[in-house]
Design a protein around this motif. Structure first.
Motif, short mmCIF file in Angstrom:
data_model
loop_
_atom_site.label_atom_id
_atom_site.label_comp_id
_atom_site.label_asym_id
_atom_site.label_seq_id
_atom_site.Cartn_x
_atom_site.Cartn_y
_atom_site.Cartn_z
N LEU A 262 -16.43 34.62 -10.01
CA LEU A 262 -16.09 33.20 -10.14
C LEU A 262 -15.89 32.65 -8.75
O LEU A 262 -15.19 33.24 -7.93
N ALA A 263 -16.53 31.52 -8.47
CA ALA A 263 -16.41 30.88 -7.15
C ALA A 263 -15.97 29.44 -7.32
O ALA A 263 -16.37 28.77 -8.27
N LEU A 264 -15.14 28.97 -6.40
CA LEU A 264 -14.59 27.63 -6.46
C LEU A 264 -15.10 26.77 -5.31
O LEU A 264 -15.26 27.25 -4.18
N ALA A 273 -15.88 22.21 -8.56
CA ALA A 273 -16.91 23.02 -9.20
C ALA A 273 -16.40 24.45 -9.37
O ALA A 273 -15.75 25.00 -8.48
N ILE A 274 -16.70 25.04 -10.54
CA ILE A 274 -16.37 26.43 -10.84
C ILE A 274 -17.67 27.08 -11.31
O ILE A 274 -18.29 26.62 -12.26
N ARG A 275 -18.06 28.15 -10.63
CA ARG A 275 -19.35 28.78 -10.94
C ARG A 275 -19.15 30.26 -11.22
O ARG A 275 -18.59 30.99 -10.42
N LEU A 276 -19.64 30.69 -12.38
CA LEU A 276 -19.52 32.07 -12.80
C LEU A 276 -20.91 32.73 -12.79
O LEU A 276 -21.86 32.18 -13.34
N VAL A 277 -21.01 33.90 -12.18
CA VAL A 277 -22.23 34.70 -12.26
C VAL A 277 -21.95 35.88 -13.18
O VAL A 277 -21.09 36.72 -12.89
N ILE A 278 -22.67 35.92 -14.32
CA ILE A 278 -22.44 36.93 -15.35
C ILE A 278 -23.68 37.80 -15.53
O ILE A 278 -23.61 38.87 -16.12
#
Length: 307
Positions: A262-264, A273-278
């Protein structure tokens, strides 16, 4: 100094160039490895090892990017760059520019550029190569590279926010965010989020993911609190970590395997912005990867049992 020592000394720079052009850790590492093979096989020693290796890794990266752009057009859901925990190249005189250029937001802006524009921008604006070196690396004239640089700078400037949070402000926001996330504190989360905050996830069709971006402070806060509660029931934990030069976290299952990152991104005193790499393919370089589908099923069962 032998070839091996010369290459190892320059390897961090080569990886950093390739990663910014490609947005992929695995592809960048492959480009660096292929650069070494070509350097090792070269019958003569180049006048400048740095220029030779930079040229090879840049051209390899451009070729890979051209084919990758076709794959990204067919990508399932939101595409995000592979998370980078630390940039191996260090240059104290340009540390701020280097950190900014590797952020997820910057890499997404770079996606707007053509492969040549992207390579020229990375070499010139990020690593301060002279135009003669840039021209040699991309196989274009100096005047053509100057025009490419102008276009690239314009495209990048058009997409950048006017006032981005400084490092200290980002860290304070992130500390409050992760405290609230641990507690499942909806109100606390909402207070830290911008009104237009957006949350996206990149599963690539290979892991559970958001059907679409979720926007708005209240919706995002409630979703985060719900997800945090469900994951905690199946012993998923997270450790705050710098992701692509910005505050973030790595989430792990009970066996320590990576579930997602998770990156902010912060702007004007709020998280925007909140970005999740799954996608498991984008996490393998971080260590053993968890079975996200199995964890999703277990979390849902735990949630139903708790009602």
């Amino acid at each position: 100094m032998g070839r091996t020592e010369e290459f190892q000394e320059l390897r961090p720079l080569l990886f950093s160039i390739a990663y910014r052009i490609l947005g992929s850790v695995g592809e960048a590492e492959d480009a660096v490895q292929e650069t070494w093979l070509r350097f090792e096989a070269s019958p003569t020693s180049p006048r400048s090892t740095r220029s030779f290796l930079s040229t090879v890794v840049t051209r390899l990266s451009i070729d890979v990017l051209r084919s990758a752009r076709v794959r990204r057009e067919e990508y399932v859901g939101e595409w995000l760059p592979e998370p980078l925990l630390s940039d191996p190249y260090e240059d104290p005189a340009r540390s701020a520019e280097l950190a900014d250029s590797v952020s997820v937001a910057a890499l997404l802006l770079l996606e707007r550029l053509s492969p040549l524009e992207r390579a020229v921008f990375v070499l010139r604006e990020v690593f301060a190569f002279g135009f003669p070196e840039v021209a040699a690396a991309v196989g274009r004239s100096e005047s053509a590279c100057r025009q490419l640089a102008v276009r690239a700078r314009r495209h990048m400037a058009e997409g950048r926010p006017r006032f981005e949070a400084d490092r200290r402000e980002r860290e304070e926001l992130a500390s409050g965010f992760f405290d609230a996330l641990r507690e499942g504190d909806v109100a606390g989360l909402q207070e830290l989020l911008g009104a237009d905050v957006s949350m996206v996830g990149d599963g690539g069709g290979k892991a559970p993911q958001l059907a679409r971006a979720v926007s708005g402070a209240e919706k995002v806060a409630r979703l985060l609190a719900t997800l945090s509660s469900l994951l905690a029931r199946v012993d998923v934990t997270f450790e705050p970590h710098e992701i692509n030069g910005r505050p973030g976290a790595v989430f792990r299952d009970r066996d320590g395997r990576v579930l997602h990152t998770l990156a902010l991104d912060a702007l004007d005193g709020r998280i925007r912005a909140i970005r999740l790499v799954i996608n498991p393919d984008k996490l393998a370089h971080l260590g053993p990867v968890a079975d996200a589908w199995a964890i999703d099923r277990e979390a849902r069962r735990a949630g139903r049992a708790a009602r």
